[in-house]
Design an enzyme around this catalytic site. Structure first.
Site, PDB file in Angstrom:
ATOM      1  N   MET A   9      58.829  73.780  10.601  1.00  0.00           N
ATOM      2  CA  MET A   9      58.078  74.587  11.569  1.00  0.00           C
ATOM      3  C   MET A   9      56.615  74.164  11.547  1.00  0.00           C
ATOM      4  SD  MET A   9      59.747  78.373  10.973  1.00  0.00           S
ATOM      5  CE  MET A   9      59.797  78.246   9.166  1.00  0.00           C
ATOM      6  N   CYS A  47      62.023  69.920  19.638  1.00  0.00           N
ATOM      7  CA  CYS A  47      60.826  70.717  19.905  1.00  0.00           C
ATOM      8  C   CYS A  47      60.652  70.910  21.411  1.00  0.00           C
ATOM      9  CB  CYS A  47      59.596  70.037  19.332  1.00  0.00           C
ATOM     10  SG  CYS A  47      58.070  70.956  19.670  1.00  0.00           S
ATOM     11  N   GLY A 104      64.654  79.546  10.181  1.00  0.00           N
ATOM     12  CA  GLY A 104      63.267  79.260  10.517  1.00  0.00           C
ATOM     13  C   GLY A 104      62.399  80.490  10.524  1.00  0.00           C
TER      14      GLY A 104
END
Length: 345
Positions: free
Chosen positions: A19, A102, A228
């Site tokens: 992240m 992403c 995450g």
């Protein structure tokens, strides 16, 4: 065991997601303490690495206590990706991961991240360039496709495995969903059900409780899962999920003192790694998450984000322990649903 090349992980490992501005060594340290089986760096620009950009090079820092750990890169140019893979290999991570997932505009518009989902041939060329440039196991993290009408993950999985990718993590959303709506793990399960697929398949998206983790584990039959956002400010989620898998019982929520002390450890690791100025500044984004659930905590948070020394912050953390002595955190009931049934079209 789950094997990624020569790397052996426990059965159904729990992975910490890469992240941006979160998965740095201080954050990875507190997640490792709480049971993360494999962790990844923040994603690193291949162009930044080959330009010797200071910020990109700093993200290559890994420590022995973190292992196994992977470094993730992204980019849209074959030569840059190949050169960056060689640079990554010099710091000897346990694996190299490529980000094809992403969704943010500044990455996608450069033909990188989830932008590559529009061109599988390019994805294959980029991945091949990396694999040929390193002896490290190469893995990939991606999404289902660009949008609901162009979900191509089944083809992507086969083609990536065919060129030598050692494991695949799939976030169960399309690029166009960003982080909205629900993730759809049914597509990830279809990859695992494909008799041609032999590499480990990991699912990612929406895992935020032990109950949901077990439900997804039993429903989709994957090799492991990546966590995450749910770990930000709550790295205990890894140990809680493992305990629930093993016993069917929920661990008590971490106490106030546990939360404050882990926040303190995170702070000091941040200062140690980044220096006092940057370490304290970048830690400010984490206080709200560590202290979430405490009533009337706004005043303390407001003080924490303006202080400039670790000693001053430590003193405020000590005040919080005293002020909330005896406070017990309660769990929020979790609704278990089949999320793919509600995945928006």
């Amino acid at each position: 065991m789950v094997n990624i090349g020569p790397l052996s992980l426990p059965d159904f490992p729990l992975l910490l997601a890469p992240m941006e501005d979160v998965s740095d060594p201080p954050f990875r340290a507190v997640c490792k303490d709480n049971g993360a089986d494999l962790m990844y760096s923040e994603f690193i620009s291949s162009e930044g690495l080959i330009r010797d950009a200071i910020k990109s090079r700093k993200k290559l820092d890994i420590f022995d206590y973190e292992r196994p750990v992977g470094i993730q890169i992204f980019g849209g140019d074959e030569e840059a990706m190949a050169l960056s893979a060689k640079i990554v290999e010099t710091v000897q991570p346990d694996l190299l991961d490529i980000n094809f997932g992403c969704p943010v505009k500044k990455v996608v518009t450069k033909g990188a991240g989830a932008g590559v989902l529009k061109d599988i041939d390019l994805m294959v060329r980029l991945t091949t360039a990396v694999i040929k440039s390193t002896s490290l196991p190469v893995t990939v993290k991606t999404r289902l496709g660009w949008d609901h009408d162009s979900i191509n993950i089944l083809e992507v999985a086969e083609r990536l495995q065919d060129i030598g990718v050692q494991a695949l993590t799939v976030h169960g959303r399309t690029r166009c969903q960003l982080y909205k709506g629900h993730s759809d793990w049914s597509w990830i399960a279809k990859i695992k059900d494909n008799p041609r697929i032999t590499m480990p398949i990991f699912g990612n998206g929406d895992i935020d409780s032990p109950e949901k983790a077990l439900h997804y584990k039993n429903t989709y039959g994957l090799d492991g899962m990546m966590i995450g956002r749910a770990a930000i400010g709550y790295p205990w989620i890894f140990r809680e999920i493992k305990h629930y898998f093993a016993t069917g019982e929920l661990l008590p929520s971490p106490t106030l003192k546990e939360r404050v002390e882990l926040c303190r450890k995170h702070l000091h690791k941040s200062v140690e790694w980044k220096g006092p100025h940057t370490g304290i500044f970048e830690m400010r984004r984490h206080y709200a998450n560590y202290l979430k659930g405490l009533p009337n905590i706004k005043e303390f948070r407001a003080r924490l984000v303006v202080l400039n020394t670790a000693e001053e912050i430590d003193a405020v953390l000590d005040e919080i322990i005293v002020a909330y002595d005896g406070f017990v955190f309660e769990r929020t009931p979790i609704e278990i649903i089949n999320y793919h049934e509600k995945c928006p079209v």
